[in-house]
Design an enzyme around this catalytic site. Sequence first.
Site, short mmCIF file in Angstrom:
data_model
loop_
_atom_site.label_atom_id
_atom_site.label_comp_id
_atom_site.label_asym_id
_atom_site.label_seq_id
_atom_site.Cartn_x
_atom_site.Cartn_y
_atom_site.Cartn_z
N GLU A 199 -3.90 18.35 1.96
CA GLU A 199 -4.36 19.69 1.16
C GLU A 199 -5.98 19.63 1.54
O GLU A 199 -6.39 18.54 2.77
CB GLU A 199 -4.86 18.66 -0.27
N LYS A 200 -6.48 21.08 1.65
CA LYS A 200 -7.99 20.96 2.01
C LYS A 200 -8.87 19.86 1.55
O LYS A 200 -8.54 19.98 -0.15
CB LYS A 200 -8.04 22.57 1.21
N LEU B 173 -11.98 19.37 -0.23
CA LEU B 173 -12.78 19.53 -0.83
C LEU B 173 -13.99 19.10 -1.05
O LEU B 173 -13.75 17.25 -1.36
CB LEU B 173 -12.30 19.94 -2.45
N HIS C 220 -14.66 16.33 -11.21
CA HIS C 220 -13.16 15.68 -11.91
C HIS C 220 -13.11 15.55 -13.41
O HIS C 220 -14.09 15.18 -13.88
CB HIS C 220 -13.09 14.41 -11.71
N HIS D 247 -13.52 5.38 -6.53
CA HIS D 247 -11.81 5.56 -8.00
C HIS D 247 -12.32 4.16 -8.84
O HIS D 247 -10.94 4.42 -10.05
CB HIS D 247 -10.92 5.55 -7.15
N GLU E 38 -4.91 15.70 -14.13
CA GLU E 38 -5.66 16.02 -13.46
C GLU E 38 -6.69 16.99 -13.05
O GLU E 38 -5.32 18.04 -12.59
CB GLU E 38 -5.69 15.08 -12.53
N GLU F 12 -2.85 15.36 -10.01
CA GLU F 12 -2.04 14.83 -10.74
C GLU F 12 -1.76 14.96 -11.99
O GLU F 12 -3.17 15.79 -12.47
CB GLU F 12 -2.31 13.19 -10.62
N ARG G 40 0.22 9.09 -19.38
CA ARG G 40 -0.18 7.42 -20.18
C ARG G 40 -1.35 8.24 -21.29
O ARG G 40 -1.47 9.05 -20.56
CB ARG G 40 -0.88 6.95 -19.76
C1 MV4 Z 1 -9.16 15.40 -3.01
C2 MV4 Z 1 -10.90 14.96 -2.77
C3 MV4 Z 1 -11.17 15.65 -2.28
N1 MV4 Z 1 -10.18 17.41 -1.79
N2 MV4 Z 1 -8.29 15.76 -2.08
C4 MV4 Z 1 -8.91 10.76 -5.55
C5 MV4 Z 1 -8.14 9.41 -5.48
C6 MV4 Z 1 -6.60 10.66 -6.06
N3 MV4 Z 1 -6.69 10.49 -7.07
C7 MV4 Z 1 -7.62 11.72 -5.93
N4 MV4 Z 1 -8.79 11.85 -4.60
C8 MV4 Z 1 -9.68 12.99 -4.60
N5 MV4 Z 1 -8.68 14.04 -4.03
C9 MV4 Z 1 -8.93 16.72 -2.14
N6 MV4 Z 1 -7.93 18.20 -1.60
C10 MV4 Z 1 -11.45 13.81 -3.53
C11 MV4 Z 1 -10.22 12.87 -3.76
C12 MV4 Z 1 -11.56 11.93 -4.40
C13 MV4 Z 1 -11.74 10.92 -5.91
C14 MV4 Z 1 -11.26 12.56 -6.80
C15 MV4 Z 1 -11.31 12.17 -8.36
C16 MV4 Z 1 -12.11 11.48 -9.04
C17 MV4 Z 1 -12.54 10.70 -7.86
C18 MV4 Z 1 -12.58 10.83 -6.27
C19 MV4 Z 1 -13.26 9.50 -5.65
C20 MV4 Z 1 -13.66 9.95 -3.92
C21 MV4 Z 1 -12.21 11.43 -3.61
#
Ligand code: MV4
Length: 452
Positions: free
Chosen positions: A200-201, A203, A208, A235, A275, A287, A291
């Site tokens: 993925e790109k 971000l 969130h 996380h 999410e 995602e 649950r």
């Molecule tokens: C990302 C992102 C930035 N860009 N995807 C972290 C775990 C997984 N659930 C998805 N995650 C992320 N995906 C892209 N394309 C940054 C995160 C991320 C994050 C996402 C949600 C909540 C906390 C986070 C902490 C670090 C990174």
Amino acid sequence: MFEKILIANRGEIALRIQRACRELGILTVAVHSTADAEAMHVRLADESVCIGPPSAKESYLNTASILSAARITGADAIHPGYGFLAENAGFAEMVEAHGMTFIGPSPEHIRMMGDKIAAKAAMARLGVPLVAGSDGAVPDVAAARSVAERIGYPVLVKAAAGGGGRGMKVARAEHEVEEAFRLARVEARAAFGNDAVYMEKYLDRPRHIELQVVADAYGEVVHFGERDCSLQRRHQTLLEEAGSPALDATRRDRLGETVTGALRRLGYRNAGTLEFLYQDGQFAFIEMNTRLQVEHPVTEMVCGVDLVREQIRIAAGDALGYSQRDIRFSGHAIECRITAEDPETFTPTPGRVSLYHAPGGLGVRVDSALYVGYVVPPHYDSLVAKLIVHAPTRAEAIGRARRALEEFAVLGIKTTIPLHQQIMEEPSFQAGDYTIHWLERFVASGRAGSGA
Ligand code: MV4
């Protein structure tokens, strides 16, 4: 309706589910490890069964032991709570094969959403917005380079079986792609036994934001609005809000319409959470969780709904009995996750609770299994209480959280209560101006220290 439900979990969520059962006139069976013999969820259940030694693998994850406990006690359904077996499609199948009901989605939907590539493909097909990325799995480094070329740097390589950040690697330029790809694969294989990865790109400063949905077995799908879960560290989410300080009703309605339409066509059933990353006014699905979530109470407070009751009713074959236009959002809710950890170093601090006093009053809810004399065991998640406040406006909710945190007394173990108090005083938090990186920076700045 069910007569008896076995709750395959522990702690505050086991109590939360017991409360819903009791209000529906359903008997409850608690299961517990030897380390949890004195736990509140065991004391308050109608019946209890010891299912194994302290390690989660041999107790709360022990499917054979849990299924026998259900058999012996004559339970007609199993609620998995969150964590442990909640998103284990094989367990859901076993429950059904034993003639009981799994309180959750179908095994097929659990399995689909557990594979992040399949989940994204399904959502894309159904019109849910995604981040720019690979079309499915990326087979080798050459393919990874060409995806990166197309979407532009920085990029992320993610594990198909991932979640929680494991097996996730960033590449900021072409020379970093090979290492990111190989590391993500190796980590994914070690952690999940599945080395499929996708891209993925990246971000760089998203929020969130997640959307709560509930669907019955007859095609009625509704959403209960969003939660902002951006305040996390490594996380682990520390605090959640409903609604998000970044959204207005129009944006929420638009996202809700897209998502409920998609899930109706998917034939999804029971509760679920989609999410999203939200940056520059754009949503990108990442995602879906199949649950009940830790943070579900903030949604309950602003919608006046009992989500666990809805899960049980739907699993029993009841129709929802209402539609989207019947759902109203009222005020603002904040949840502070209180863990048995040092608030500065985040080291777990299990031990004996010598004093416990929970706050109360208007708009205050505490979901906890703590009591005076309880010994927090070292074997499980360190969450010991959730403080949920509800008020007409976000500013009033913050004021209420401040007041409730001050009343909250837990002695004998260290907790994250002081950290929550410091967050409430921070002007940028008060302004709702934060991303997923805010808490990490706040902790690093020293303002979260004891001298603040
Ligand atoms: C990302 C992102 C930035 N860009 N995807 C972290 C775990 C997984 N659930 C998805 N995650 C992320 N995906 C892209 N394309 C940054 C995160 C991320 C994050 C996402 C949600 C909540 C906390 C986070 C902490 C670090 C990174």
